[in-house]
Design a protein around this motif. Sequence first.
Motif, PDB file in Angstrom:
ATOM      1  N   ALA A 117      -5.206   9.266  -0.623  1.00  0.00           N
ATOM      2  CA  ALA A 117      -3.985   9.814  -1.121  1.00  0.00           C
ATOM      3  C   ALA A 117      -4.236  10.788  -2.420  1.00  0.00           C
ATOM      4  CB  ALA A 117      -2.838   8.753  -1.120  1.00  0.00           C
TER       5      ALA A 117
ATOM      6  N   ILE B 277      -5.451   4.427  -1.448  1.00  0.00           N
ATOM      7  CA  ILE B 277      -5.121   5.150  -2.676  1.00  0.00           C
ATOM      8  C   ILE B 277      -5.971   6.221  -2.870  1.00  0.00           C
ATOM      9  CG2 ILE B 277      -4.838   4.738  -5.067  1.00  0.00           C
ATOM     10  CD1 ILE B 277      -3.880   1.825  -4.537  1.00  0.00           C
TER      11      ILE B 277
ATOM     12  N   VAL C  43       0.530   4.460  -2.583  1.00  0.00           N
ATOM     13  CA  VAL C  43       0.173   5.801  -2.301  1.00  0.00           C
ATOM     14  C   VAL C  43       1.254   6.593  -2.867  1.00  0.00           C
ATOM     15  CG1 VAL C  43       0.375   6.988  -0.123  1.00  0.00           C
ATOM     16  CG2 VAL C  43      -1.233   4.850  -0.228  1.00  0.00           C
TER      17      VAL C  43
ATOM     18  N   THR D 294       1.024  -1.163  -0.050  1.00  0.00           N
ATOM     19  CA  THR D 294      -0.058   0.121   0.054  1.00  0.00           C
ATOM     20  C   THR D 294       0.969   1.405   0.003  1.00  0.00           C
ATOM     21  OG1 THR D 294      -1.803  -1.080   0.960  1.00  0.00           O
ATOM     22  CG2 THR D 294      -1.822   1.371   1.350  1.00  0.00           C
TER      23      THR D 294
END
Length: 328
Positions: free
Chosen positions: A129, A126, A90, A86
């Motif tokens: 972000a 995601i 990101v 992750t």
Amino acid sequence: MKPREQLGGIYAASITAYDAGGRVDAAALQAVMERNLREGAAGFFVGGSSGECFLLTEAERIQVFEAAAAVRGRANLIAHVGAIGTGEAVRYAKAAMALGYDFCAATAPFYYGFSPKEVCSYYYAIAEASGAPVLIYNFPGNTHKEFDVANPDYIALFRSGAILGVKQTNYNLFQMERILNLNPDLIAFDGYDETMVAGQALGCIGSIGSTFNMMLPHYKKIFTLFDAGKRQEALALQHKANNCMEAMCRVGLIPAIKYELARQGYPVGDARAPFAPLNDEQKAYVDAVRARALAPEKRGAFFLPSLQGRKRRNGRQRPPDLAPGGLF
């Protein structure tokens, strides 16, 4: 976020260009993108499978985003930010959105057997972000991760607002239709060049394809004809495109695309190892199939020439097998 009506159309799944030393070549990538813009591309899917994303370093992936951002404002830009972790995804999402991309797409995190709840947490991160909903790059042939539309975690994800829709790189178009059924605000892009008309029939607003890099006008005709209700004409052109696709898949899709681009005057380097460049026999085979498939219409069946040593399709599932030299 652009409205839905501005997001449809034909998107090239951009390649990554390399110079003679194997370094990312921004100018060569931009030359192909400019050509695709002249041919009518609505946008670009940058840093995906056709761009050899998982063969690049983190710095190279961001370098590709930077190079493709040169067309910002003249085309829709989708950044593929998928990763196993992750945190890495990101970082890509933040970098792409800072460069002016419209939104991000991401494959499901793969290799480890992540649970649906863990997969969903990755997409939520995601979206947070990037500050925009995420396009799920649904590619189970490579990620080995299926989205079970009956699973409550996935249902909540698709209804959450964190998801823009799906890029369906999966022959199971029923699954795509069921995903869209969960939330009328979702959109879909067909992700297999060879299923464009089927994807449009089941609700895709656009198509994202690897071979669009080197034969975009042909696919734009298919898309436009189908949209205009001229389905038989669209299907006839889809058959021609699929003859080419099958031949290129037999020798290795990504190396074949790069070979064809160079042959058309757009040298972009070879695909990165362990991909192997095409040998002379494979080049002649692909050239012959493309010349015959895209020649003026003639009555009669199309026979695909044989090729010794057929390979697995690079970068995606291989279509159902056909006998060498058999009816295509």
